[in-house]
Scaffold this motif. Structure first.
Motif, PDB file in Angstrom:
ATOM      1  N   PHE B  71      72.560 -22.608  38.873  1.00 17.70           N
ATOM      2  CA  PHE B  71      71.111 -22.583  38.719  1.00 17.70           C
ATOM      3  C   PHE B  71      70.447 -22.487  40.101  1.00 17.70           C
ATOM      4  CE2 PHE B  71      66.864 -24.319  38.013  1.00 17.70           C
ATOM      5  CZ  PHE B  71      66.500 -23.684  36.843  1.00 17.70           C
ATOM      6  N   LEU B  72      70.982 -23.261  41.050  1.00 14.14           N
ATOM      7  CA  LEU B  72      70.406 -23.270  42.394  1.00 14.14           C
ATOM      8  C   LEU B  72      70.572 -21.908  43.066  1.00 14.14           C
ATOM      9  CD1 LEU B  72      69.011 -25.250  44.360  1.00 14.14           C
ATOM     10  CD2 LEU B  72      71.244 -25.527  45.443  1.00 14.14           C
ATOM     11  N   GLN B  73      71.803 -21.367  42.950  1.00 15.28           N
ATOM     12  CA  GLN B  73      72.046 -20.058  43.569  1.00 15.28           C
ATOM     13  C   GLN B  73      71.135 -18.999  42.950  1.00 15.28           C
ATOM     14  OE1 GLN B  73      76.083 -18.551  43.353  1.00 15.28           O
ATOM     15  NE2 GLN B  73      75.489 -16.634  44.308  1.00 15.28           N
ATOM     16  N   ASP B  74      71.031 -19.021  41.606  1.00 14.57           N
ATOM     17  CA  ASP B  74      70.189 -18.044  40.924  1.00 14.57           C
ATOM     18  C   ASP B  74      68.718 -18.237  41.290  1.00 14.57           C
ATOM     19  OD1 ASP B  74      72.510 -17.210  39.827  1.00 14.57           O
ATOM     20  OD2 ASP B  74      72.056 -17.762  37.762  1.00 14.57           O
ATOM     21  N   PHE B  75      68.329 -19.485  41.525  1.00  8.51           N
ATOM     22  CA  PHE B  75      66.955 -19.767  41.927  1.00  8.51           C
ATOM     23  C   PHE B  75      66.641 -19.048  43.238  1.00  8.51           C
ATOM     24  CE2 PHE B  75      64.129 -22.402  44.570  1.00  8.51           C
ATOM     25  CZ  PHE B  75      62.973 -22.361  43.815  1.00  8.51           C
ATOM     26  N   THR B  78      66.486 -15.379  42.795  1.00 13.78           N
ATOM     27  CA  THR B  78      65.242 -14.972  42.138  1.00 13.78           C
ATOM     28  C   THR B  78      64.091 -14.959  43.141  1.00 13.78           C
ATOM     29  OG1 THR B  78      66.084 -16.087  40.172  1.00 13.78           O
ATOM     30  CG2 THR B  78      63.784 -15.412  40.129  1.00 13.78           C
ATOM     31  N   ILE B  79      64.060 -15.982  44.015  1.00  9.37           N
ATOM     32  CA  ILE B  79      63.025 -16.027  45.050  1.00  9.37           C
ATOM     33  C   ILE B  79      63.131 -14.807  45.960  1.00  9.37           C
ATOM     34  CG2 ILE B  79      62.304 -17.255  47.164  1.00  9.37           C
ATOM     35  CD1 ILE B  79      61.489 -19.024  45.072  1.00  9.37           C
ATOM     36  N   TYR B  80      64.363 -14.504  46.367  1.00 11.93           N
ATOM     37  CA  TYR B  80      64.607 -13.358  47.247  1.00 11.93           C
ATOM     38  C   TYR B  80      64.101 -12.080  46.587  1.00 11.93           C
ATOM     39  CZ  TYR B  80      67.321  -9.987  50.016  1.00 11.93           C
ATOM     40  OH  TYR B  80      67.700  -8.939  50.812  1.00 11.93           O
ATOM     41  N   THR B  82      61.925 -11.761  44.206  1.00 11.92           N
ATOM     42  CA  THR B  82      60.476 -11.791  44.019  1.00 11.92           C
ATOM     43  C   THR B  82      59.745 -11.464  45.318  1.00 11.92           C
ATOM     44  OG1 THR B  82      60.786 -13.473  42.332  1.00 11.92           O
ATOM     45  CG2 THR B  82      58.572 -13.215  43.194  1.00 11.92           C
ATOM     46  N   VAL B  83      60.122 -12.138  46.396  1.00 10.57           N
ATOM     47  CA  VAL B  83      59.408 -11.959  47.661  1.00 10.57           C
ATOM     48  C   VAL B  83      59.525 -10.513  48.154  1.00 10.57           C
ATOM     49  CG1 VAL B  83      59.378 -12.606  50.093  1.00 10.57           C
ATOM     50  CG2 VAL B  83      59.577 -14.372  48.330  1.00 10.57           C
ATOM     51  N   ILE B  84      60.755  -9.997  48.178  1.00  7.67           N
ATOM     52  CA  ILE B  84      60.955  -8.651  48.712  1.00  7.67           C
ATOM     53  C   ILE B  84      60.307  -7.600  47.813  1.00  7.67           C
ATOM     54  CG2 ILE B  84      62.653  -6.964  49.504  1.00  7.67           C
ATOM     55  CD1 ILE B  84      63.090  -9.345  51.119  1.00  7.67           C
ATOM     56  N   SER B  85      60.551  -7.681  46.505  1.00 11.89           N
ATOM     57  CA  SER B  85      60.033  -6.607  45.653  1.00 11.89           C
ATOM     58  C   SER B  85      58.508  -6.651  45.598  1.00 11.89           C
ATOM     59  CB  SER B  85      60.655  -6.651  44.255  1.00 11.89           C
ATOM     60  OG  SER B  85      60.319  -7.845  43.612  1.00 11.89           O
ATOM     61  N   VAL B  86      57.918  -7.850  45.470  1.00 15.51           N
ATOM     62  CA  VAL B  86      56.453  -7.919  45.412  1.00 15.51           C
ATOM     63  C   VAL B  86      55.851  -7.485  46.749  1.00 15.51           C
ATOM     64  CG1 VAL B  86      54.474  -9.429  45.070  1.00 15.51           C
ATOM     65  CG2 VAL B  86      56.457  -9.652  43.595  1.00 15.51           C
ATOM     66  N   GLY B  87      56.503  -7.821  47.850  1.00 16.04           N
ATOM     67  CA  GLY B  87      56.021  -7.398  49.161  1.00 16.04           C
ATOM     68  C   GLY B  87      55.941  -5.884  49.268  1.00 16.04           C
ATOM     69  N   PHE B  88      57.041  -5.202  48.901  1.00 14.00           N
ATOM     70  CA  PHE B  88      57.041  -3.736  48.946  1.00 14.00           C
ATOM     71  C   PHE B  88      56.026  -3.151  47.978  1.00 14.00           C
ATOM     72  CE2 PHE B  88      61.255  -3.940  51.052  1.00 14.00           C
ATOM     73  CZ  PHE B  88      60.973  -3.058  52.094  1.00 14.00           C
ATOM     74  N   GLU B  89      55.930  -3.766  46.799  1.00 16.58           N
ATOM     75  CA  GLU B  89      55.013  -3.228  45.789  1.00 16.58           C
ATOM     76  C   GLU B  89      53.570  -3.291  46.283  1.00 16.58           C
ATOM     77  OE1 GLU B  89      58.155  -4.524  42.450  1.00 16.58           O
ATOM     78  OE2 GLU B  89      56.207  -5.514  42.372  1.00 16.58           O
ATOM     79  N   LEU B  90      53.228  -4.392  46.971  1.00 20.91           N
ATOM     80  CA  LEU B  90      51.866  -4.518  47.509  1.00 20.91           C
ATOM     81  C   LEU B  90      51.622  -3.471  48.591  1.00 20.91           C
ATOM     82  CD1 LEU B  90      51.071  -8.324  47.809  1.00 20.91           C
ATOM     83  CD2 LEU B  90      50.033  -6.637  46.303  1.00 20.91           C
ATOM     84  N   GLU B 249      72.362 -12.314  39.945  1.00 28.57           N
ATOM     85  CA  GLU B 249      71.911 -13.011  38.739  1.00 28.57           C
ATOM     86  C   GLU B 249      70.614 -13.769  39.024  1.00 28.57           C
ATOM     87  OE1 GLU B 249      74.396 -14.754  35.398  1.00 28.57           O
ATOM     88  OE2 GLU B 249      73.892 -16.563  36.514  1.00 28.57           O
ATOM     89  N   THR B 250      69.631 -13.580  38.147  1.00 30.78           N
ATOM     90  CA  THR B 250      68.370 -14.295  38.286  1.00 30.78           C
ATOM     91  C   THR B 250      68.314 -15.399  37.234  1.00 30.78           C
ATOM     92  OG1 THR B 250      67.316 -12.716  36.824  1.00 30.78           O
ATOM     93  CG2 THR B 250      67.146 -12.285  39.181  1.00 30.78           C
TER      94      THR B 250
END
Lengths: 417, 297
Positions: B71-75, B78-80, B82-90, B249-250
């Motif tokens: 769960f921790l690794q997937d957390f 998931t953060i990684y 989210t941050v990278i994809s949303v950053g590029f998308e913006l 895995e997310t």
């Protein structure tokens, strides 16, 4: 959410029930539903029609389920945990027997319904849970080695039986031809479990409950050396690194495009490889999987069984139909019309079956040495333990010894649960 | 007259309640009931396949969660993601919006073509990307090899590159969404502001920096809020492209395994509750940001 899905599932079944009508009506006809995946050949539907015609007091309806195995599984779990009674017979993947039997969802098969001796041993083993038979084998599947007979002949090499012959053929034939040596299914999914176990068994190892309990050190050693062996196949270029992203179809496509010397896959590849559009038509052969010196090669068994629901209101009639649909003639007809591999030995000697599928004689040899994946009610967890650890070790994320240790300790815990 | 007015208002508000009642009941049934039952389930041991072992678990599921390394690794994965994809998308979404805003002719055609990826169902887009990224038969490798950029085919979904490939597919898929929101924001800025700025001697860059960006901030915040919440729950793209292999895995994929593959409703619900709380906290933070950005305007 659980309750909601249960409710939704029950709702779907109830509406099906309402539409087609279940149970014994006023007319004295017993109506039953048989749930299974689609049969595009129409053989199953024809058999059911024939059965209904010869049994005026019974009416069986074929309930076609989604083609995706996992979707089918989830639908059945939803129906059965809601104690759904309108579906009388279910077709179950061989890895589900323990799970459904443990949950109390399927009925033990009455003694004498079929003669165990008449069935192939692998499928027969798959219908047992804790010594009781819970289903009847319907059709089977097993891992095979496909090879390019033209290339081996040209090099004057026999079909390899041991791993050392196998790897030698890869370096001396595939490399000069500029094609891949060996392609299999290495993506992180169920197929990896089948592929991994075959290599482990072919090297004399196993991860059965007894071995894990009595000699865990040996199990760790065998699993570790198997992972190392597979990793070496990739490191030496016999298999490309991308094999760790391939499922059945990716690997099949490379083979039928003529880019591979050896392919590990299921029987379905044969008819595609022999099709007009295939670039390897007429130049392939099938053989049992390779094994280590002095060992025997084993194939992982796949395929489907049929069980009677614990909630069926007509178990007697359901078992009678079950005997018919898994009878010799039914299995042979499905083999001739749809290419479904029979689970009865006699079908492989049936001239009509062999006329329609000449390659079945080769399959029959492979089916002599088949094994089942671990049989446990916790199978999905067991499968994920193998998938995770093997895949991570093969991609270099885990050390092979650490991966082997977690497979052995976690599997031992699951199998003794 | 002055007496009649409040009675009338009261009657109207009573009518409003009755008119709203069906939709409120609907929301309660579809929204509140599943969330609440999830909370209840998270305090139980309940596996659909082992219904006989069902029972109250107290905080056991949450204790297990706290010690769950997967769960921790997937957390973190998931953060990684989210941050990278949303950053590029913006970044790409803003660039696309600025370009679209300046286009005069053929705007309709441009708008349509840029929205297309967003209109595709995610599973379809993901399947398409799995074909593009395939190492032998894929479009990407064959183009790169022809251009001479690479000598041998790259295993895009293999170790090291898989997460990047997933992010690539997600950026392609959802940049249009950000672009459309920001385009709406750009359209809302009156031309006079730019005229005034240029009279004051502001160049292109200063106009962008001191007019466009501050006025666009609320729209950026909205796009950020929606995309972060969505990205954090990502499932389909990962499931189709790698199935969660090689560090991709997310949390949603893990929860899917627990709830559907293992039918473990108790522990799966505890994980869902945790995911719910995490997304809730992130949204709260972003909403604060949104509010702050409104106030600075």
């Amino acid at each position: 959410m659980g309750k909601l899905t249960t409710l939704a599932g029950a709702g779907v079944v109830l509406s099906i029930c309402f539409l087609v009508g279940c149970s014994t009506g006023d007319d004295g006809v017993t109506r039953m539903i048989f749930a299974a995946g689609q049969d595009p050949s129409g053989a199953t539907a024809a058999l059911i029609e024939e059965y209904n015609a010869s049994h005026p007091d019974v009416e069986v309806t074929f309930q076609v389920m989604p083609a995706n195995t996992d979707t089918q599984h989830d639908a059945y779990v939803t129906y059965l945990s809601a104690q759904e009674s309108s579906i009388d017979l279910y077709s179950l993947d061989v890895i589900w027997t323990a799970e459904f039997a443990r949950a109390g969802w399927i009925r033990p098969v009455p003694a004498g319904l079929f003669d165990e001796q008449e069935f192939l041993s692998g499928p027969l083993e798959s219908v047992m849970y804790e010594g009781t038979i819970y289903a009847v084998p319907w059709f089977t599947d097993a891992g095979l080695l496909y090879y390019r007979s033209d290339l081996l002949e040209k090099a004057g090499l026999p079909v390899p039986e041991t791993w050392s012959e196998f790897t030698r053929a890869c370096t001396s034939v595939a490399d000069p031809a500029g094609i891949e040596g060996f392609i299999w299914q290495g993506a992180k999914y169920e197929g990896l479990v089948c592929n991994f176990l075959e290599v482990l068994w072919g090297r004399g190892g196993d991860i059965s409950a007894e071995t894990l309990r009595d000699s865990p050190e040996r199990a760790v050693r065998d699993v570790e050396s198997t992972i190392d062996f597979i990793r070496e196949l990739i490191e030496t270029g016999i298999s490309p690194a991308s094999v760790l992203t391939y499922k059945e179809e990716e690997s099949r496509r490379l083979f039928t495009e003529g880019q591979v010397l050896f392919l590990r896959n299921w029987p379905y590849v044969w008819s595609i490889a022999e099709d007009e559009e295939s670039s390897v038509k007429g130049t392939i052969g099938i053989a049992p999987l390779p094994h280590a010196e002095g060992e025997t090669g084993y194939s992982t068994i796949g395929g489907w069984n049929i069980a009677v629901s614990a909630y069926s209101r007509h178990p007697e009639e359901a078992f009678e139909f079950l005997a018919f649909i898994t009878g010799e003639r039914s299995l042979s007809l499905r083999a001739i019309e749809g290419g479904y591999l029979p689970t009865r030995k006699s079908s492989y000697g049936d001239p009509d079956v062999l006329a329609a599928n000449p390659h079945y004689s080769g399959f029959f040899d492979v089916f002599q040495n088949t094994r089942n994946r671990p049989r446990t009610p916790h199978y999905p967890i067991a499968s994920d333990i193998i998938q995770e650890n093997v895949h991570r070790a093969l991609t270099g994320e885990f050390d092979s010894h650490a991966a082997a240790e977690s497979i052995v300790t976690e599997m031992a815990a699951i199998l003794s649960r | 007259m002055s007496r009649a007015a409040p009675t009338k208002r009261r009657r109207e508000s009573r009518l409003a309640v009755w008119l709203l009642a069906p939709s409120l009941a609907f929301v309660a049934l579809l929204g509140a009931f599943p969330v609440l039952s999830q909370f209840v389930l998270s305090f139980t041991h309940y596996n659909m396949k082992f219904a006989d072992e069902r029972g109250f678990a107290g905080l056991e599921n949450f204790a297990r969660l706290a010690a769950d390394a997967t769960f921790l690794q997937d957390f973190w994965q998931t953060i990684y993601f989210t941050v990278i994809s949303v950053g590029f998308e913006l970044a790409f979404g803003l660039a696309a919006a600025l370009v679209l805003n300046r286009i005069g002719r053929g705007r309709a055609a441009m708008n349509t073509s840029i929205v297309l990826p967003w209109a595709l169902p995610t599973v379809v887009a993901a399947t398409m990307w799995s074909l593009i990224l395939n190492d032998r038969m894929g479009l990407l490798n064959s183009v790169l090899v022809k251009l001479g950029a690479i000598d041998a085919p790259v295993v895009w979904l293999g170790p090291g590159l898989a997460m990047g490939s997933i992010i690539l597919a997600d950026v392609w898929k959802t940049t249009p969404f950000v672009a459309i929101i920001l385009l709406a924001g750009l359209k809302s800025i009156p031309d006079q502001y730019y005229e005034a700025a240029s009279l004051d001697g502001a160049g292109r860059w200063h106009q962008f920096r001191f007019v466009t960006v501050p006025l666009l901030r609320p729209f950026i915040a909205i796009a950020l809020l929606f995309r972060t919440m969505d990205a954090f729950r990502v499932f389909d793209i990962v499931w189709v492209l790698t199935g969660g292999a090689t560090k991709t895995e997310t949390l949603s994929v893990y929860i899917y395994r627990m709830l559907f593959r293992y039918s473990d409703l108790g522990y799966g619900s505890a994980m869902t509750v945790a995911l719910f709380l995490i997304v809730f906290l992130i949204s709260l933070g972003l909403l604060k940001l949104l509010k702050a950005s409104r106030e600075t305007v």
